[in-house]
Write a protein that holds these residues in place. Structure first.
Motif, PDB file in Angstrom:
ATOM      1  N   LEU A 136      12.454 -10.471   5.504  1.00 29.60           N
ATOM      2  CA  LEU A 136      11.246 -10.915   6.193  1.00 29.60           C
ATOM      3  C   LEU A 136      10.119  -9.916   6.001  1.00 29.60           C
ATOM      4  O   LEU A 136       8.958 -10.285   5.794  1.00 29.60           O
ATOM      5  CB  LEU A 136      11.541 -11.101   7.678  1.00 29.60           C
ATOM      6  CG  LEU A 136      10.463 -11.758   8.531  1.00 29.60           C
ATOM      7  CD1 LEU A 136      10.071 -13.101   7.960  1.00 29.60           C
ATOM      8  CD2 LEU A 136      10.944 -11.909   9.965  1.00 29.60           C
ATOM      9  N   SER A 137      10.463  -8.626   6.050  1.00 29.61           N
ATOM     10  CA  SER A 137       9.459  -7.584   5.829  1.00 29.61           C
ATOM     11  C   SER A 137       8.850  -7.689   4.436  1.00 29.61           C
ATOM     12  O   SER A 137       7.629  -7.604   4.258  1.00 29.61           O
ATOM     13  CB  SER A 137      10.096  -6.201   6.027  1.00 29.61           C
ATOM     14  OG  SER A 137       9.179  -5.179   5.722  1.00 29.61           O
ATOM     15  N   LYS A 138       9.697  -7.915   3.426  1.00 24.21           N
ATOM     16  CA  LYS A 138       9.203  -8.054   2.053  1.00 24.21           C
ATOM     17  C   LYS A 138       8.375  -9.319   1.897  1.00 24.21           C
ATOM     18  O   LYS A 138       7.365  -9.341   1.190  1.00 24.21           O
ATOM     19  CB  LYS A 138      10.384  -8.063   1.072  1.00 24.21           C
ATOM     20  CG  LYS A 138      11.064  -6.710   0.924  1.00 24.21           C
ATOM     21  CD  LYS A 138      12.209  -6.797  -0.070  1.00 24.21           C
ATOM     22  CE  LYS A 138      12.875  -5.437  -0.241  1.00 24.21           C
ATOM     23  NZ  LYS A 138      11.963  -4.448  -0.841  1.00 24.21           N
ATOM     24  N   LEU A 139       8.806 -10.388   2.566  1.00 19.55           N
ATOM     25  CA  LEU A 139       8.079 -11.646   2.461  1.00 19.55           C
ATOM     26  C   LEU A 139       6.687 -11.533   3.081  1.00 19.55           C
ATOM     27  O   LEU A 139       5.710 -12.054   2.550  1.00 19.55           O
ATOM     28  CB  LEU A 139       8.880 -12.751   3.146  1.00 19.55           C
ATOM     29  CG  LEU A 139       8.395 -14.187   2.945  1.00 19.55           C
ATOM     30  CD1 LEU A 139       8.298 -14.525   1.465  1.00 19.55           C
ATOM     31  CD2 LEU A 139       9.313 -15.158   3.646  1.00 19.55           C
ATOM     32  N   LYS A 140       6.596 -10.836   4.201  1.00 13.61           N
ATOM     33  CA  LYS A 140       5.287 -10.626   4.832  1.00 13.61           C
ATOM     34  C   LYS A 140       4.357  -9.865   3.891  1.00 13.61           C
ATOM     35  O   LYS A 140       3.167 -10.171   3.789  1.00 13.61           O
ATOM     36  CB  LYS A 140       5.460  -9.851   6.138  1.00 13.61           C
ATOM     37  CG  LYS A 140       6.064 -10.677   7.264  1.00 13.61           C
ATOM     38  CD  LYS A 140       6.250  -9.839   8.520  1.00 13.61           C
ATOM     39  CE  LYS A 140       6.831 -10.671   9.660  1.00 13.61           C
ATOM     40  NZ  LYS A 140       7.073  -9.843  10.866  1.00 13.61           N
ATOM     41  N   LEU A 141       4.910  -8.860   3.207  1.00 16.29           N
ATOM     42  CA  LEU A 141       4.115  -8.105   2.237  1.00 16.29           C
ATOM     43  C   LEU A 141       3.612  -9.015   1.126  1.00 16.29           C
ATOM     44  O   LEU A 141       2.439  -8.954   0.739  1.00 16.29           O
ATOM     45  CB  LEU A 141       4.965  -6.969   1.640  1.00 16.29           C
ATOM     46  CG  LEU A 141       4.344  -6.220   0.460  1.00 16.29           C
ATOM     47  CD1 LEU A 141       3.066  -5.511   0.886  1.00 16.29           C
ATOM     48  CD2 LEU A 141       5.338  -5.212  -0.125  1.00 16.29           C
ATOM     49  N   ALA A 142       4.496  -9.879   0.627  1.00 13.85           N
ATOM     50  CA  ALA A 142       4.094 -10.791  -0.453  1.00 13.85           C
ATOM     51  C   ALA A 142       2.995 -11.735  -0.003  1.00 13.85           C
ATOM     52  O   ALA A 142       2.042 -12.002  -0.734  1.00 13.85           O
ATOM     53  CB  ALA A 142       5.309 -11.587  -0.937  1.00 13.85           C
ATOM     54  N   ILE A 143       3.113 -12.248   1.217  1.00 16.98           N
ATOM     55  CA  ILE A 143       2.099 -13.173   1.730  1.00 16.98           C
ATOM     56  C   ILE A 143       0.756 -12.476   1.877  1.00 16.98           C
ATOM     57  O   ILE A 143      -0.288 -13.017   1.512  1.00 16.98           O
ATOM     58  CB  ILE A 143       2.567 -13.781   3.064  1.00 16.98           C
ATOM     59  CG1 ILE A 143       3.732 -14.743   2.808  1.00 16.98           C
ATOM     60  CG2 ILE A 143       1.436 -14.498   3.778  1.00 16.98           C
ATOM     61  CD1 ILE A 143       4.369 -15.291   4.064  1.00 16.98           C
ATOM     62  N   ILE A 144       0.777 -11.257   2.398  1.00 18.65           N
ATOM     63  CA  ILE A 144      -0.469 -10.502   2.554  1.00 18.65           C
ATOM     64  C   ILE A 144      -1.130 -10.258   1.198  1.00 18.65           C
ATOM     65  O   ILE A 144      -2.338 -10.452   1.023  1.00 18.65           O
ATOM     66  CB  ILE A 144      -0.195  -9.161   3.274  1.00 18.65           C
ATOM     67  CG1 ILE A 144       0.182  -9.420   4.734  1.00 18.65           C
ATOM     68  CG2 ILE A 144      -1.416  -8.239   3.193  1.00 18.65           C
ATOM     69  CD1 ILE A 144       0.675  -8.186   5.455  1.00 18.65           C
ATOM     70  N   GLU A 145      -0.313  -9.843   0.218  1.00 11.42           N
ATOM     71  CA  GLU A 145      -0.855  -9.558  -1.105  1.00 11.42           C
ATOM     72  C   GLU A 145      -1.405 -10.824  -1.763  1.00 11.42           C
ATOM     73  O   GLU A 145      -2.459 -10.812  -2.390  1.00 11.42           O
ATOM     74  CB  GLU A 145       0.223  -8.932  -1.997  1.00 11.42           C
ATOM     75  CG  GLU A 145       0.642  -7.530  -1.578  1.00 11.42           C
ATOM     76  CD  GLU A 145      -0.514  -6.554  -1.667  1.00 11.42           C
ATOM     77  OE1 GLU A 145      -1.326  -6.654  -2.601  1.00 11.42           O
ATOM     78  OE2 GLU A 145      -0.613  -5.690  -0.777  1.00 11.42           O
ATOM     79  N   ASN A 146      -0.683 -11.926  -1.611  1.00  7.55           N
ATOM     80  CA  ASN A 146      -1.162 -13.168  -2.213  1.00  7.55           C
ATOM     81  C   ASN A 146      -2.411 -13.699  -1.520  1.00  7.55           C
ATOM     82  O   ASN A 146      -3.283 -14.291  -2.148  1.00  7.55           O
ATOM     83  CB  ASN A 146      -0.061 -14.228  -2.186  1.00  7.55           C
ATOM     84  CG  ASN A 146       0.841 -14.128  -3.408  1.00  7.55           C
ATOM     85  OD1 ASN A 146       0.431 -13.643  -4.447  1.00  7.55           O
ATOM     86  ND2 ASN A 146       2.070 -14.569  -3.270  1.00  7.55           N
ATOM     87  N   GLU A 147      -2.520 -13.475  -0.213  1.00  7.26           N
ATOM     88  CA  GLU A 147      -3.738 -13.878   0.495  1.00  7.26           C
ATOM     89  C   GLU A 147      -4.940 -13.096  -0.017  1.00  7.26           C
ATOM     90  O   GLU A 147      -6.043 -13.634  -0.144  1.00  7.26           O
ATOM     91  CB  GLU A 147      -3.556 -13.677   2.001  1.00  7.26           C
ATOM     92  CG  GLU A 147      -2.666 -14.741   2.641  1.00  7.26           C
ATOM     93  CD  GLU A 147      -2.395 -14.459   4.109  1.00  7.26           C
ATOM     94  OE1 GLU A 147      -2.655 -13.316   4.550  1.00  7.26           O
ATOM     95  OE2 GLU A 147      -1.923 -15.375   4.810  1.00  7.26           O
ATOM     96  N   LYS A 148      -4.723 -11.819  -0.316  1.00 14.06           N
ATOM     97  CA  LYS A 148      -5.799 -11.016  -0.896  1.00 14.06           C
ATOM     98  C   LYS A 148      -6.229 -11.590  -2.245  1.00 14.06           C
ATOM     99  O   LYS A 148      -7.417 -11.655  -2.561  1.00 14.06           O
ATOM    100  CB  LYS A 148      -5.340  -9.562  -1.076  1.00 14.06           C
ATOM    101  CG  LYS A 148      -5.176  -8.790   0.224  1.00 14.06           C
ATOM    102  CD  LYS A 148      -4.704  -7.372  -0.075  1.00 14.06           C
ATOM    103  CE  LYS A 148      -4.481  -6.580   1.209  1.00 14.06           C
ATOM    104  NZ  LYS A 148      -3.968  -5.216   0.911  1.00 14.06           N
ATOM    105  N   LYS A 149      -5.226 -11.999  -3.035  1.00 17.32           N
ATOM    106  CA  LYS A 149      -5.535 -12.578  -4.343  1.00 17.32           C
ATOM    107  C   LYS A 149      -6.351 -13.866  -4.192  1.00 17.32           C
ATOM    108  O   LYS A 149      -7.280 -14.125  -4.956  1.00 17.32           O
ATOM    109  CB  LYS A 149      -4.242 -12.870  -5.111  1.00 17.32           C
ATOM    110  CG  LYS A 149      -3.470 -11.633  -5.527  1.00 17.32           C
ATOM    111  CD  LYS A 149      -4.175 -10.899  -6.657  1.00 17.32           C
ATOM    112  CE  LYS A 149      -3.342  -9.709  -7.112  1.00 17.32           C
ATOM    113  NZ  LYS A 149      -4.026  -8.953  -8.190  1.00 17.32           N
TER     114      LYS A 149
END
Length: 551
Positions: free
Chosen positions: A66-79
């Protein structure tokens, strides 16, 4: 989980009876009854312990995912935000260019951008500017050059506009793709949260059940211990765990073959630790189906081709419970493993013992079996690998099959070369369940060190590990990858080939074929993972494009 119906009177009578009689005087009926009662109690205890351990480990693993998934979502939102800004800028530039073009069209009297001889004649001629008698030769020439120059400007601006429109449309397509990926990852996040809540509820119920039932067992601890000891003494005289090579398994397994590319690793481990190759192959098959399971991470956190709990690999002194370790601990570090008395082995001499590495994982399995007495008691050593009699039987049965049907072609000593044992099919295993998907990620060393990839950058990284450069990392894409190598027919596909899928666009996703209808790649909701392209989503999206990089 309920205990079998054992009454206090039954247990005390049985225990007292056994405690007061010598092993020689005990009747067969009493022996069987005590054995049955003790087995029932022990099975219930083992099941409760196992369930609690599984739930606790799953909770820990889900929290990490879940921690890794949250990071991915944040990074993709930035993109997405960056792409929105780029798209807005492009649209603004297009608007300005359109005004420019309208100005040129008005000045030159052109109604359409479909320029031809008829539309150019009035612009380049002087028929609207008077007669040659009213214009000097100099003025006519000057006006001709001015009109021609403005026309060239118009054409240049029009070309620029078309390029801007093309880029804007490409940005829109990418934005749509990223939105789809974010939707997938958001769903994955919600699923993980729901799973975690369910696991927490189940864990609490099981803990309560374990506590209540343990009170009953504690109350009769001394009687049960005496019964266990007496019954053990009774059975010791006739019990033998020493198997022979002629052992006949009690289960039937269909014959199979061992992948030849793995044989050298089994043989190396056999030569090094004395564990026959066919036992190692059997364990590899049972644990991860020869390294093709989708995650190669078990529900309790065992990892890699041969399924080691991290604490077993690096040393129990580092355990945080249930065989797991601190996620920040480098379990591949040889000094850390040595200090923890772990079993991890650096078989391919690349300076680390990696549980995701084929050579290291198989050699470590042999090391573990050897350390647990394989030379003197095969069944006991295999039981230490997985505490279940059915598992021991299955390994031995399958080993016998491989021994009889897949004999190695050479008995020469096996040498593994430092840094040269990487296989593009398996080198990415280290990132399974240890990476996140970010659109546009994996194009710098910082991202790679954190396990941040998209599908193209992962493929680029994997081939780089075996010394093959697939172009500039910063600009790698599915479009650049499909232009490399050699197209091959789907019927000739083999491990290491690139496979392409039509996701948010044609050839929008790429992975590396690993055999048996499966491929490894950076997937949007899981990070690096193995997926089946013969069924479901990936079967539907596979566009039958296969590119061979390895000759």
């Amino acid at each position: 989980m309920k205990l079998a119906k054992l009454t206090l009177g039954t247990m005390i009578v049985s225990c007292s009876f056994v405690g007061n009689l010598s092993a020689k005087a005990a009747t067969d009926d009493t022996t069987k009854r005590i054995d049955q009662q003790l087995q029932t109690i022990q099975l219930q205890l083992n099941k409760m312990d196992s369930d609690i351990n599984v739930i606790q480990n799953e909770e820990t693993l889900l929290e990490r995912q879940l921690s890794k998934l949250k990071l991915a979502i944040i990074e993709n939102e930035k993109k997405v935000q960056e792409t929105d800004a780029q798209l807005a800028n492009a649209e603004g530039e297009i608007h300005d260019l359109q005004l420019n073009i309208d100005s040129y069209k008005s000045k030159l009297g052109i109604q359409s951008m479909n320029l031809n001889i008829d539309s150019l004649t009035p612009v380049l001629s002087l028929e609207n500017e008077g007669t040659p008698d009213t214009l000097s030769s100099y003025e006519a020439t000057k006006r001709l050059f001015e009109n021609t120059s403005e026309l060239n400007n118009l054409i240049s601006v029009n070309d620029t506009l078309e390029e801007k429109i093309k880029n804007a449309n490409s940005l829109k397509e990418d934005l749509a793709g990223m939105s789809e990926l974010l939707t997938d990852q958001a769903k994955e996040k919600n699923d993980l949260l729901n799973d975690l809540e369910t696991e927490e509820t189940t864990a609490k119920k099981n803990r309560d059940s374990l506590f209540n039932e343990s009170q009953t067992l504690t109350k009769h601890k001394s009687e049960i211990e005496r019964a266990i000891q007496n019954e053990q003494d009774r059975l010791d005289g006739n019990w033998s765990t020493q198997p022979t090579e002629s052992y006949t398994p009690t289960i039937n397994l269909a014959p199979g073959e061992v992948p030849q590319q793995l044989m050298k690793y089994y043989l190396y481990a056999e030569q090094k630790y004395g564990v026959p190759w066919y036992y190692l192959a059997a364990i590899n098959k049972i644990e991860t189906n020869f390294n093709t399971d989708s995650t190669m991470v078990s529900t309790v956190g065992a990892i890699g081709p041969m399924q080691f709990l991290p604490a077993t690999w690096v040393g129990q002194k580092y355990s945080t419970g249930g065989g797991l370790v601190d996620p920040n601990l480098d379990i591949t570090n040889l000094q850390t493993i040595k200090a923890g008395n772990g079993y991890g082995v650096d078989a391919d001499n690349d300076g680390m013992a990696n549980p995701w590495d084929i050579a290291d994982s198989i050699a470590t399995a042999a090391n573990y079996l050897s350390a647990n007495g394989f030379a003197t008691d095969i069944r006991k050593a295999i039981w230490h690998y997985n505490h279940a009699d059915w598992y021991v039987d299955e390994v031995i049965a399958l080993a016998e099959t491989y021994k009889n049907n897949s004999a190695p072609t050479s008995s020469a000593a096996i040498q593994l070369n430092a840094g040269k044992e990487n296989d593009v099919v398996t080198v990415g295993y280290r990132w399974i369940n240890n990476s996140v998907y970010v659109f546009g990620g994996g194009r710098n060393q910082s991202d790679i060190q954190q396990g941040i990839f998209d599908c193209s950058s992962f493929v680029h990284w994997a081939f780089a590990q075996i010394g093959i450069n697939l172009g500039e990392l910063s600009s790698v894409s599915t479009d650049t990858l499909k232009a490399m190598g050699e197209p091959v027919n789907e019927s000739d596909i083999r491990p290491g080939d690139l496979v392409f899928f039509d996701t948010y666009k044609k050839d929008g996703h790429v992975g590396i074929y690993i055999g048996n209808g499966k491929f490894i790649g950076a997937q949007s909701s899981t990070g690096v993972a193995i997926a089946d392209m013969t069924t479901g989503y990936w079967k539907e999206k596979f566009n039958h494009r296969v590119i061979r990089i390895l000759k």
